[in-house]
Design an enzyme around this catalytic site. Sequence first.
Site, PDB file in Angstrom:
ATOM      1  N   ASP A  13      -2.466   5.896   3.127  1.00  0.00           N
ATOM      2  CA  ASP A  13      -1.430   5.926   4.177  1.00  0.00           C
ATOM      3  C   ASP A  13      -1.978   6.279   5.555  1.00  0.00           C
ATOM      4  OD1 ASP A  13       0.407   5.360   2.158  1.00  0.00           O
ATOM      5  OD2 ASP A  13       0.739   7.480   1.740  1.00  0.00           O
ATOM      6  N   GLY A  40       1.458   0.690  -0.165  1.00  0.00           N
ATOM      7  CA  GLY A  40       2.571   0.337   0.729  1.00  0.00           C
ATOM      8  C   GLY A  40       1.991   0.293   2.127  1.00  0.00           C
TER       9      GLY A  40
HETATM   10  P1  GDP Z   1      -1.203   2.382   4.969  1.00  0.00           P
HETATM   11  O1  GDP Z   1      -0.814   2.559   3.545  1.00  0.00           O
HETATM   12  O2  GDP Z   1      -2.558   2.934   5.267  1.00  0.00           O
HETATM   13  O3  GDP Z   1      -1.057   0.973   5.466  1.00  0.00           O
HETATM   14  O4  GDP Z   1      -0.180   3.269   5.824  1.00  0.00           O
HETATM   15  P2  GDP Z   1       1.419   3.352   5.623  1.00  0.00           P
HETATM   16  O5  GDP Z   1       2.019   2.116   6.123  1.00  0.00           O
HETATM   17  O6  GDP Z   1       1.756   3.782   4.233  1.00  0.00           O
HETATM   18  O7  GDP Z   1       1.754   4.600   6.543  1.00  0.00           O
HETATM   19  C1  GDP Z   1       1.449   4.617   7.891  1.00  0.00           C
HETATM   20  C2  GDP Z   1       2.749   4.845   8.674  1.00  0.00           C
HETATM   21  O8  GDP Z   1       2.428   5.239   9.995  1.00  0.00           O
HETATM   22  C3  GDP Z   1       3.584   3.590   8.822  1.00  0.00           C
HETATM   23  O9  GDP Z   1       4.940   3.962   8.854  1.00  0.00           O
HETATM   24  C4  GDP Z   1       3.149   3.025  10.179  1.00  0.00           C
HETATM   25  O10 GDP Z   1       4.162   2.230  10.807  1.00  0.00           O
HETATM   26  C5  GDP Z   1       2.918   4.295  10.951  1.00  0.00           C
HETATM   27  N1  GDP Z   1       1.870   4.228  11.983  1.00  0.00           N
HETATM   28  C6  GDP Z   1       0.694   3.549  11.979  1.00  0.00           C
HETATM   29  N2  GDP Z   1      -0.042   3.854  13.074  1.00  0.00           N
HETATM   30  C7  GDP Z   1       0.695   4.750  13.771  1.00  0.00           C
HETATM   31  C8  GDP Z   1       0.462   5.481  14.976  1.00  0.00           C
HETATM   32  O11 GDP Z   1      -0.575   5.373  15.616  1.00  0.00           O
HETATM   33  N3  GDP Z   1       1.439   6.355  15.369  1.00  0.00           N
HETATM   34  C9  GDP Z   1       2.604   6.521  14.672  1.00  0.00           C
HETATM   35  N4  GDP Z   1       3.494   7.402  15.132  1.00  0.00           N
HETATM   36  N5  GDP Z   1       2.861   5.845  13.534  1.00  0.00           N
HETATM   37  C10 GDP Z   1       1.906   4.993  13.097  1.00  0.00           C
HETATM   38  P1  IMO Z   2      -1.764   2.955   0.328  1.00  0.00           P
HETATM   39  O1  IMO Z   2      -2.535   1.694   0.086  1.00  0.00           O
HETATM   40  C1  IMO Z   2      -1.148   7.119  -0.820  1.00  0.00           C
HETATM   41  C2  IMO Z   2      -1.550   8.092  -5.077  1.00  0.00           C
HETATM   42  C3  IMO Z   2      -0.337   8.494  -5.884  1.00  0.00           C
HETATM   43  C4  IMO Z   2      -0.970   9.440  -6.884  1.00  0.00           C
HETATM   44  C5  IMO Z   2      -2.328   8.782  -7.156  1.00  0.00           C
HETATM   45  C6  IMO Z   2      -2.365   7.932  -8.422  1.00  0.00           C
HETATM   46  O2  IMO Z   2      -0.388   2.737   0.801  1.00  0.00           O
HETATM   47  O3  IMO Z   2      -2.551   3.904   1.164  1.00  0.00           O
HETATM   48  P2  IMO Z   2      -1.378   5.540  -9.033  1.00  0.00           P
HETATM   49  O4  IMO Z   2       0.044   5.040  -9.063  1.00  0.00           O
HETATM   50  O5  IMO Z   2      -2.248   4.783  -8.102  1.00  0.00           O
HETATM   51  O6  IMO Z   2      -1.985   5.693 -10.394  1.00  0.00           O
HETATM   52  O7  IMO Z   2      -1.256   7.044  -8.451  1.00  0.00           O
HETATM   53  O8  IMO Z   2      -2.597   7.971  -6.037  1.00  0.00           O
HETATM   54  N1  IMO Z   2      -1.450   6.781  -4.381  1.00  0.00           N
HETATM   55  C7  IMO Z   2      -1.336   6.657  -3.048  1.00  0.00           C
HETATM   56  N2  IMO Z   2      -1.217   7.587  -2.085  1.00  0.00           N
HETATM   57  N3  IMO Z   2      -1.240   5.821  -0.491  1.00  0.00           N
HETATM   58  C8  IMO Z   2      -1.379   4.870  -1.443  1.00  0.00           C
HETATM   59  O9  IMO Z   2      -1.596   3.574  -1.158  1.00  0.00           O
HETATM   60  C9  IMO Z   2      -1.398   5.268  -2.797  1.00  0.00           C
HETATM   61  N4  IMO Z   2      -1.520   4.614  -3.976  1.00  0.00           N
HETATM   62  C10 IMO Z   2      -1.567   5.549  -4.928  1.00  0.00           C
HETATM   63  O10 IMO Z   2       0.632   9.128  -5.088  1.00  0.00           O
HETATM   64  O11 IMO Z   2      -1.219  10.681  -6.267  1.00  0.00           O
HETATM   65 MG    MG Z   3       0.750   3.351   2.410  1.00  0.00          MG
END
Ligand code: GDP
Ligand code: IMO
Ligand code: MG
Length: 413
Positions: A13, A40
């Site tokens: 994330d 996600g």
């Molecule tokens: P990923 O799994 O690494 O693609 O990250 P996620 O999408 O799960 O979580 C990142 C969250 O931070 C999302 O809601 C993005 O829209 C948001 N985001 C990404 N870059 C920035 C930033 O520079 N500032 C803020 N405030 N939000 C950001």
């Molecule tokens: P993105 O790509 C954050 C975490 C789960 C749990 C552990 C194992 O969005 O960064 P799993 O279902 O993979 O066996 O769960 O890994 N986890 C993540 N945490 N971002 C993700 O993906 C994750 N995918 C799995 O919360 O701790």
């Molecule tokens: Mg994510």
Amino acid sequence: MSCRVVVGAQWGDEGKGKIIDILAADADIIVRYQGGNNAGHTVVIGEDEFILHLIPSGILHKGKTCIIGNGVVLDPAALLEEIEMLRKKGIKVDGNLLISEAAHIIFPYHKVMDKRRGAKIGTTGRGIGPCYVDKMARCGIRAIDLVNKDSLKKKLQANLEGSAEFDIEKIYEQYLGYGKKIQKYLANVPIVLGKAISKKKRILFEGAQGTLLDIDHGTYPYVTSSNATAGGALTGTGVGPTMIDKVIGVVKAYTTRVGEGPFPTQFKDDLMEKIRRKGKEFGATTGRPRRCGWFDAVIVRHSVIVNGLSEIAVTKLDVLDEMEKIKISTSYKYKGKTYRDFPADIDVLANCEPVYEEHDGWMQDTTAVKKYKDLPKNAKAYLKRLSELLDVKIGIVSVGSKRKQTFKLKSYI
Ligand code: GDP
Ligand code: IMO
Ligand code: MG
């Protein structure tokens, strides 16, 4: 640069989806190489927010080829749902998506097993771990098997023999149906990528999860079941190591983690709420509140090493805009010993005291900043210090979720 790998450098994330979306503008092909719909990845375009779980985030750019590699575990129902979601939003998928014939398939029994056994890790319950277990145990069922009636039947029978819990015939019919729907996307991915590389096509590998969730290099056993690190881009697609030009780590300006497991710099309650609210730190897949904490240079230095990071993209700098003081953990103390390097012993991570240095915040809104030079002085000092501690260059800074809230640095910090 023709082949670039993008990896999460913390616990997932970090904003990989957003950075991939920015970099995809200069790529021809975007490839997911591991994980599944536990991921996600959020991309915000104008007022529209897209959350991608399986399909590479490059799909939102017109005319890019998006590939799901052999290292991904694929839930066909989730895939079809995602294709439908994109279609409804006017995004063209057919003709732009390829799926490796060798990708392993998630079945209902994987999800049941995950829900039963995954609680102590805090898994996403998507069947990811049990599907990789079957892959390693050499009884997995792959995408190509869904279009081969005999093979699918035999493999399901072998896997579910004696189980009163699952109706083999029902699963067989359901998955044959999925096979018919995904057949048009199936491809021999190593050949497709090999040809693309020889034609100098620009390829972007989209990591899911993060380095500290990697099965080998993460906080085992509180990890996911795949190689989220850069090495996974090779084994998970069929591209050789000599083809990779650059590895970019995505790093959040602080730290978050979802699920169980040690997290040395986790905030106490008051700061946790403040940052969670400002950073909207709720899981893009499960909606769970993310645990938040200070930037941990020990774990990111580990990421720099195990991924061979060429540079990093720092995201969510704006979330720290209202912090009077900002801390960075530079090492850990445990039983009188100082740990500067990432310890393999989970007990050290779970029980250590982080050693912090404290910086003055900038107390200024950065969300409209378009250039590095226009950042507040203390924000620049914070980035410089991160770069120094991590011994890696910063190439991109992000100050909001939108495309225009991102700037590439002309000369690296
Ligand atoms: P990923 O799994 O690494 O693609 O990250 P996620 O999408 O799960 O979580 C990142 C969250 O931070 C999302 O809601 C993005 O829209 C948001 N985001 C990404 N870059 C920035 C930033 O520079 N500032 C803020 N405030 N939000 C950001
Ligand atoms: P993105 O790509 C954050 C975490 C789960 C749990 C552990 C194992 O969005 O960064 P799993 O279902 O993979 O066996 O769960 O890994 N986890 C993540 N945490 N971002 C993700 O993906 C994750 N995918 C799995 O919360 O701790
Ligand atoms: Mg994510």
